[in-house]
Design a protein around this motif. Structure first.
Motif, PDB file in Angstrom:
ATOM      1  N   ALA A 119       0.800  -1.164  -0.003  1.00  0.00           N
ATOM      2  CA  ALA A 119       0.018  -0.072  -0.101  1.00  0.00           C
ATOM      3  C   ALA A 119       0.821   1.301  -0.217  1.00  0.00           C
ATOM      4  CB  ALA A 119      -0.884   0.043   1.034  1.00  0.00           C
TER       5      ALA A 119
ATOM      6  N   ASP B 156      -2.743  -6.469  -0.408  1.00  0.00           N
ATOM      7  CA  ASP B 156      -3.214  -5.026   0.146  1.00  0.00           C
ATOM      8  C   ASP B 156      -2.415  -4.086  -0.892  1.00  0.00           C
ATOM      9  OD1 ASP B 156      -3.829  -2.793   1.128  1.00  0.00           O
ATOM     10  OD2 ASP B 156      -3.283  -3.445   3.067  1.00  0.00           O
TER      11      ASP B 156
ATOM     12  N   THR C 260      -3.924  -0.814  -1.177  1.00  0.00           N
ATOM     13  CA  THR C 260      -4.306   0.456  -0.762  1.00  0.00           C
ATOM     14  C   THR C 260      -3.571   1.707  -1.197  1.00  0.00           C
ATOM     15  OG1 THR C 260      -5.417  -0.643   0.921  1.00  0.00           O
ATOM     16  CG2 THR C 260      -5.433   1.690   1.236  1.00  0.00           C
TER      17      THR C 260
ATOM     18  N   ASP D  34     -12.056  -4.946  -0.103  1.00  0.00           N
ATOM     19  CA  ASP D  34     -12.002  -3.891   0.506  1.00  0.00           C
ATOM     20  C   ASP D  34     -12.739  -3.941   1.833  1.00  0.00           C
ATOM     21  OD1 ASP D  34     -10.975  -2.479  -1.766  1.00  0.00           O
ATOM     22  OD2 ASP D  34     -12.350  -1.843  -2.546  1.00  0.00           O
TER      23      ASP D  34
END
Length: 470
Positions: free
Chosen positions: A87, A107, A109, A159
């Protein structure tokens, strides 16, 4: 030209993953790499992902969040990898993860993924259960969630929201139409990204030309010749830098990988300038302690109170320097020379010129147990004053004792005046003469005996240990 310059700049300024970095982060595994299963490389300003698939084949958990990584690469051989957190980086598409056979959680993000169709490569990661794409441009596409749910059948959560069976059924029914919309939005996004890249290159070129012009107009302003700038010129440059800093952060720019990288570069340059200025402020010209003709000077950089006592009784100088009571003695360095004493207190110099020469080898330094002051005792080289005083006092005592003894022998109270510079004993002839007058015999023989006595005792030393003649 500029396109070829950018990769070189990233490689030259960017931080890479090094073996030393990985070993330091593997302290929990005794710094061993071959058996390492978990490692955290977050917030290391890494700009290229490499070598981990060669050094750490047994990795199961890999943290790479909050770096500047633009591309997923060199992790395909990590077959045991179960969790990859990448991320807050500069990734624009999902790729090169097919070899991570055990990947269960991914992940991504707050990256810059706009090619949503790139998630199709995750079909081969059959154990993938959780996926995080929140904060990416693709999440703003119409039909984003339906497309991901219909594309990745193995997903259980997207998510942080669980995928229900009914949701997947509806997503599969609308998949052809949703896929078409996604492709159109991707195309528009890629055109937008192309314009953003051109603008970023143009801004970088303008900044580069501006810096070159500044260097040409002021060749000494941006290089090492700043050492020769006056204080007023330095203050002017600091004000200009502050104005440039204000303009840089107030200028509106789109949130793109290029702008994020540009901000990082600017922060690095700013830190380098600030650290250079701080080091120059700390650097002070060397203080003159001894002149060219060898004369020592008095210096008190720490601004400490001190006293210098002339101890005549012990023939020495005593320096009492009021150092801080709780100061560690290891921060004190004492150097005694024949004509001066020098003390270094936490890097600051104290130097005092002495009135007379001293003996450095016989000097001593200690801390006072009551005040904590530094006390330096320095014996003098010259001892004439003490010897003279001792000699005078000894001669006076000798003459006094001799006078008392002679008084007792004569039976009369008499004070003798002695000049120590000429005599070291009283007049013997007078003592002998008095005793001869008391002696027996005809008077006619007295003059001869006195004359003989004078002749025999003139050159005789008076020994106090020998009893007098009767």
């Amino acid at each position: 030209m500029l396109n070829s310059f950018l990769p070189w700049l990233c490689c030259a300024l960017g931080r890479l993953i090094t073996e030393d970095l990985v070993r330091r982060r593997a302290e929990h595994n005794n710094c061993e790499l071959f058996s390492l299963e978990e490692i955290s490389l977050h917030q290391q300003e890494i700009e290229k992902l490499e070598y981990l698939d060669k050094w750490c084949r047994d990795l199961k958990i890999l943290y790479l969040q909050n770096n500047l990584i633009p591309k997923i690469e060199n992790v395909g051989r990590l077959k045991k990898l179960e969790y990859l957190n990448i991320a807050l980086n500069n990734i624009e598409r999902i790729e090169n993860l097919e070899g991570c056979e055990e990947l269960k959680k991914l992940d991504l993000t707050a990256n810059f993924i706009g090619e949503l169709s790139s998630i199709e490569v995750l079909k081969y990661n059959i154990h993938l259960k959780e996926l995080f794409l929140v904060g990416n441009p693709c999440t703003d596409f119409e039909g984003y969630r339906q497309f991901v749910v219909a594309t990745l059948h193995q997903l259980e959560s997207l998510d942080s929201k669980e995928i229900e069976r009914s949701e997947r059924t509806r997503a599969l029914q609308d998949y052809p139409e949703v896929k078409k919309k996604i492709r159109e939005q991707e195309k528009a996004y890629l055109l937008k990204r192309a314009r953003e890249k051109e603008d970023a290159q143009r801004r970088m070129q303008e900044r580069k030309e501006k810096k070159e012009n500044q260097m040409q107009s002021n060749p000494g302003s941006l290089c090492d010749s700043e050492n020769h700038q006056t204080e007023r010129e330095q203050q002017t440059w600091e004000e200009n830098d502050d104005e440039e800093d204000r303009r840089f952060w107030e200028e509106p720019t789109p949130y793109t990988p290029e702008s994020r990288l540009e901000a990082h570069r600017y922060i690095e340059e700013r830190r380098a300038k600030d650290s250079k200025r701080e080091s120059k402020k700390k650097e002070k010209p060397l203080r003159t302690l001894i002149t060219a003709d060898g004369k020592a000077l008095n210096v008190n950089e720490p601004k400490l109170y001190f006293t210098l006592e002339d101890d005549e009784e012990n023939n020495q100088f005593i320096l009492d320097l009021a150092v801080y009571r709780h100061l560690d003695t290891s921060l004190l360095d004492v150097d005694v020379q024949t004509t001066y004493v020098r003390v270094q207190v936490k890097g600051k110099l104290f130097q005092l010129v002495l009135p007379e020469e001293v003996k450095p080898d016989s000097s001593s330094a200690k801390r006072s147990q009551t005040t904590g002051h530094l006390v330096v005792s320095m014996p003098k080289v010259c001892e004439r004053g003490v010897m003279q005083r001792q000699k005078v006092s000894t001669s006076i005592k000798t003459s006094d004792s001799t006078a008392q003894k002679n008084t007792r022998r004569s039976g009369q109270v008499e004070k003798l005046e002695v000049d120590p510079s000429r005599y070291s004993f009283p007049d013997v002839t007078k003592i002998i003469q008095e005793k001869e007058r008391i002696g027996q015999g005809p008077i006619s023989f007295q003059p001869r005996k006195i004359t003989e006595n004078k002749k025999s005792y003139v050159d005789v030393e008076n020994d106090e240990d020998v009893p007098p003649l009767i």
